[in-house]
Design an enzyme around this catalytic site. Structure first.
Site, short mmCIF file in Angstrom:
data_model
loop_
_atom_site.label_atom_id
_atom_site.label_comp_id
_atom_site.label_asym_id
_atom_site.label_seq_id
_atom_site.Cartn_x
_atom_site.Cartn_y
_atom_site.Cartn_z
N HIS A 38 -43.34 -3.88 15.45
CA HIS A 38 -44.06 -2.61 15.44
C HIS A 38 -43.65 -1.80 16.66
CE1 HIS A 38 -47.35 0.22 14.93
NE2 HIS A 38 -47.59 0.09 16.23
N GLU A 63 -26.78 18.68 -12.75
CA GLU A 63 -26.70 17.30 -13.25
C GLU A 63 -27.08 17.28 -14.74
OE1 GLU A 63 -25.80 14.03 -12.35
OE2 GLU A 63 -26.43 13.73 -14.43
N ASP A 101 -12.64 -1.42 -7.53
CA ASP A 101 -13.05 -0.36 -8.47
C ASP A 101 -12.37 -0.42 -9.83
OD1 ASP A 101 -14.69 0.53 -6.49
OD2 ASP A 101 -13.77 2.49 -6.25
N LEU A 124 -3.38 2.06 4.95
CA LEU A 124 -4.17 0.83 4.96
C LEU A 124 -5.65 1.19 5.16
CD1 LEU A 124 -4.30 -2.29 5.14
CD2 LEU A 124 -3.94 -2.06 7.61
N GLY A 125 -6.49 0.65 4.30
CA GLY A 125 -7.92 0.97 4.39
C GLY A 125 -8.40 1.71 3.16
N GLY A 138 -22.58 17.34 -10.68
CA GLY A 138 -22.83 15.89 -10.70
C GLY A 138 -23.84 15.52 -9.62
N GLY A 139 -24.99 15.02 -10.05
CA GLY A 139 -26.02 14.63 -9.09
C GLY A 139 -26.08 13.13 -8.90
N GLY A 140 -24.89 12.49 -8.92
CA GLY A 140 -24.79 11.06 -8.60
C GLY A 140 -24.65 10.90 -7.09
N GLU A 154 0.85 -1.20 0.00
CA GLU A 154 0.00 0.00 0.00
C GLU A 154 0.88 1.24 0.00
OE1 GLU A 154 -3.37 0.95 -0.13
OE2 GLU A 154 -2.40 2.91 -0.03
P1 NAI Z 1 -21.69 8.93 -10.26
O1 NAI Z 1 -21.38 8.22 -11.50
O2 NAI Z 1 -22.60 8.33 -9.26
O3 NAI Z 1 -22.32 10.36 -10.63
C1 NAI Z 1 -21.69 11.30 -11.45
C2 NAI Z 1 -22.75 12.20 -12.05
O4 NAI Z 1 -22.13 13.29 -12.71
C3 NAI Z 1 -23.60 11.47 -13.09
O5 NAI Z 1 -24.96 11.54 -12.71
C4 NAI Z 1 -23.28 12.23 -14.37
O6 NAI Z 1 -24.39 12.32 -15.23
C5 NAI Z 1 -22.89 13.60 -13.85
N1 NAI Z 1 -22.07 14.36 -14.81
C6 NAI Z 1 -20.99 13.92 -15.52
N2 NAI Z 1 -20.53 14.89 -16.32
C7 NAI Z 1 -21.30 15.98 -16.13
C8 NAI Z 1 -21.32 17.30 -16.69
N3 NAI Z 1 -20.44 17.66 -17.62
N4 NAI Z 1 -22.27 18.18 -16.28
C9 NAI Z 1 -23.17 17.80 -15.33
N5 NAI Z 1 -23.20 16.56 -14.79
C10 NAI Z 1 -22.27 15.65 -15.17
O7 NAI Z 1 -20.26 9.31 -9.62
P2 NAI Z 1 -19.90 9.94 -8.20
O8 NAI Z 1 -21.09 10.54 -7.56
O9 NAI Z 1 -18.72 10.81 -8.45
O10 NAI Z 1 -19.48 8.69 -7.36
C11 NAI Z 1 -18.40 7.85 -7.79
C12 NAI Z 1 -18.57 6.44 -7.31
O11 NAI Z 1 -18.40 6.36 -5.92
C13 NAI Z 1 -19.94 5.88 -7.63
O12 NAI Z 1 -19.78 4.79 -8.48
C14 NAI Z 1 -20.52 5.48 -6.35
O13 NAI Z 1 -21.10 4.20 -6.43
C15 NAI Z 1 -19.36 5.50 -5.37
N6 NAI Z 1 -19.87 6.02 -4.10
C16 NAI Z 1 -20.77 5.28 -3.40
C17 NAI Z 1 -21.32 5.77 -2.25
C18 NAI Z 1 -22.36 4.98 -1.54
O14 NAI Z 1 -22.52 3.81 -1.84
N7 NAI Z 1 -23.11 5.56 -0.62
C19 NAI Z 1 -20.95 7.08 -1.71
C20 NAI Z 1 -20.05 7.79 -2.57
C21 NAI Z 1 -19.52 7.25 -3.70
#
Ligand code: NAI
Length: 460
Positions: free
Chosen positions: A437, A201, A305, A42-43, A178-180, A38
């Site tokens: 409940h 987003e 990943d 670690l982690g 980004g609204g992911g 690493e």
């Molecule tokens: P993501 O793939 O979930 O979301 C990225 C968003 O950015 C997408 O909705 C995309 O359409 C948008 N985007 C891209 N280019 C853009 C642009 N030019 N203009 C506007 N919007 C745009 O990726 P994110 O949120 O960065 O997370 C990365 C990874 O980390 C994910 O795969 C997720 O599974 C993981 N993660 C998981 C968590 C959990 O399980 N609670 C918490 C945080 C991250």
């Protein structure tokens, strides 16, 4: 491995994040000699920059909301403010305790830990500084990094989650790009801490990988919380000036902010590590798997990943364990991506497992039925003051193939949901089980009661 090189270990693991350390611990438990390399801590991302510290932030946010909204529950309290150094020390304390525990585990299982940047030198050899670690097997587990967009440089007021974790004051105005998953979690935290937040987003909805019903409910809840949601909005450019960063969207809109949080996905860390030279095929940086966790090169494995699919710590753990068991000569079942639960820990939480309604229709045609149980009928959710639903997607006269939930704390319900989907249970299989409940878990029970034709606190 070149014929001349003698193995120094049964397994060399490159990368000590969730996938890598899980593999190392399980392999050691199975009696194999293991070295774990690493370069940082670690982690990995999950423990130091991802899951754990961000969930600590989300908990601090929940405490802030509880203080702010105490009056709703008849409790006299007020939110004086957010002490970011205090939040930092709480967060760092949680991470430090887990880090120490993990270091102890690695030591106790007699995994050799090598600190430094490793690189593949042929399929069976990892070079770290002046050491050559030769494994009968090598496991690649180098994880991912926060991506940005072309022309958008991270620095100053432009941050990814890596830098935003360490904010030492609450920014007044924030644009989240980004609204992911990462975008909505940070939007949620910063709004609770008092920032004005706009989420930009490109796709038509937030958390676009989820069922559209979950996106709609989250967007509604965010708007109610005062978060501005701009979907279908594409980023054009950003300029970091002396007083603010100006974000321009493709439609010409300009937004000023004190922080631009870039959350546009995570890319695999595979560049310059000797992978392709060792014969591993990469596509957009991801390992092209040749079977579960296989790289196409004998005795060279990949987990976490860098393998295309859900970028989740718990998937990494499961893949790491799977590979260790394969190496030890056991015959484990490959990790089933379809039953991996997904939880987004914003407020309200979004949790799901299995197929969305649209995906189910793609697989099963018209023989699909969906049922939505509103948390308005769930006592515990009313006590907590949260809104949301449990949505079940089933094959007509067949099993439940997808569960989708929105609401505060609903992420905790995903465990039962995953057993239901994983065991291909029919509503009739679930409905006889009495749910406690008043719990939010009861909402899952009642949704199945309704689908089985005997609703209690719901309409059929
Ligand atoms: P993501 O793939 O979930 O979301 C990225 C968003 O950015 C997408 O909705 C995309 O359409 C948008 N985007 C891209 N280019 C853009 C642009 N030019 N203009 C506007 N919007 C745009 O990726 P994110 O949120 O960065 O997370 C990365 C990874 O980390 C994910 O795969 C997720 O599974 C993981 N993660 C998981 C968590 C959990 O399980 N609670 C918490 C945080 C991250």
């Amino acid at each position: 491995m070149p014929a001349t090189a003698e193995a120094t270990h049964d397994v060399v693991v490159l990368g000590g994040g969730s996938g890598g350390y899980a593999c190392a611990l399980r392999a050691a438990e199975l009696g194999l000699s293991v070295v774990l390399v690493e370069k940082d801590l670690l982690g990995g991302t999950c423990l130091h920059r991802g899951c754990i510290p961000t969930k600590a932030l989300l908990h601090a946010a929940e405490v802030a909301d509880a203080a702010r909204e105490a009056g709703r529950f008849g409790v006299r309290a007020s939110l004086e403010g957010i002490d970011m150094p205090g939040v930092r020390s709480y967060r760092e304390g949680v991470v430090a305790r887990l880090h120490k525990g993990l270091q102890g585990l690695v030591k106790a299982r007699k995994v050799e830990y090598v600190e430094g940047e490793g690189r593949l030198d042929g399929p069976g050899t990892v070079v770290v500084g002046d050491r050559r670690l030769v494994g009968r097997h090598v496991v690649l587990a180098t994880g991912s990094y926060a991506r940005t967009l072309p022309g958008l440089e991270v620095g100053g007021r432009v941050m990814t989650s890596d830098q935003a974790l360490g904010l030492d004051e609450v920014p007044s105005r924030v644009v989240v790009l980004g609204g992911g998953v990462i975008g909505v979690e940070f939007a949620s935290v910063l709004r609770s801490f008092g920032s004005e937040v706009t989420v930009v987003e490109a796709l038509p909805r937030l958390v676009a990988a989820e069922d559209p019903a979950s996106s709609t409910a989250l967007e509604r809840a965010f708007r109610k919380r005062g978060i501005t949601v701009r979907t279908g909005a594409r980023f054009a450019a950003a300029q970091d000036g002396p007083d603010a960063v100006t974000v321009r969207l493709e439609d010409g809109t300009e937004l000023e902010a004190d922080l631009l949080l870039v959350a546009v996905g995570r890319g695999p860390v595979t560049d310059g590590l000797g992978y392709e030279e060792a014969g591993v095929r990469l596509e957009r940086g991801f390992v092209v798997p040749d079977g579960p966790c296989r790289t196409g090169v004998e005795n060279l494995w990949a987990v976490g990943d860098i393998v295309p699919g859900l970028q989740l710590a718990h998937r990494g753990f499961a893949q790491g364990i799977y590979v260790a068991e394969c190496i030890a000569g056991l015959d484990p079942a490959p990790v089933d991506e379809a039953t991996i639960p997904r939880v987004t820990y914003c407020d309200p939480e979004v949790a799901s497992v299995g197929l969305t309604e649209d995906q189910a229709r793609e697989v099963h045609g018209d023989a699909v039925e969906a049922y939505e149980y509103n948390l308005g009928g769930n006592g515990k959710s009313q006590i907590l003051g949260t809104q949301g639903f449990v949505k079940l997607v089933r094959v007509v006269d067949g099993p439940v193939v997808g569960v989708h939930m929105v609401g505060s704390r609903m992420g905790e319900q995903v465990g039962e949901a995953q057993l239901i989907v994983g065991w291909e249970a029919h509503p009739d299989d679930v409905s006889p089980f009495v749910h406690a409940h008043p719990t939010q878990n009861e909402a899952l029970g009642e949704a199945h009661l309704a689908l089985a034709g005997k609703p209690l606190h719901a309409h059929n």
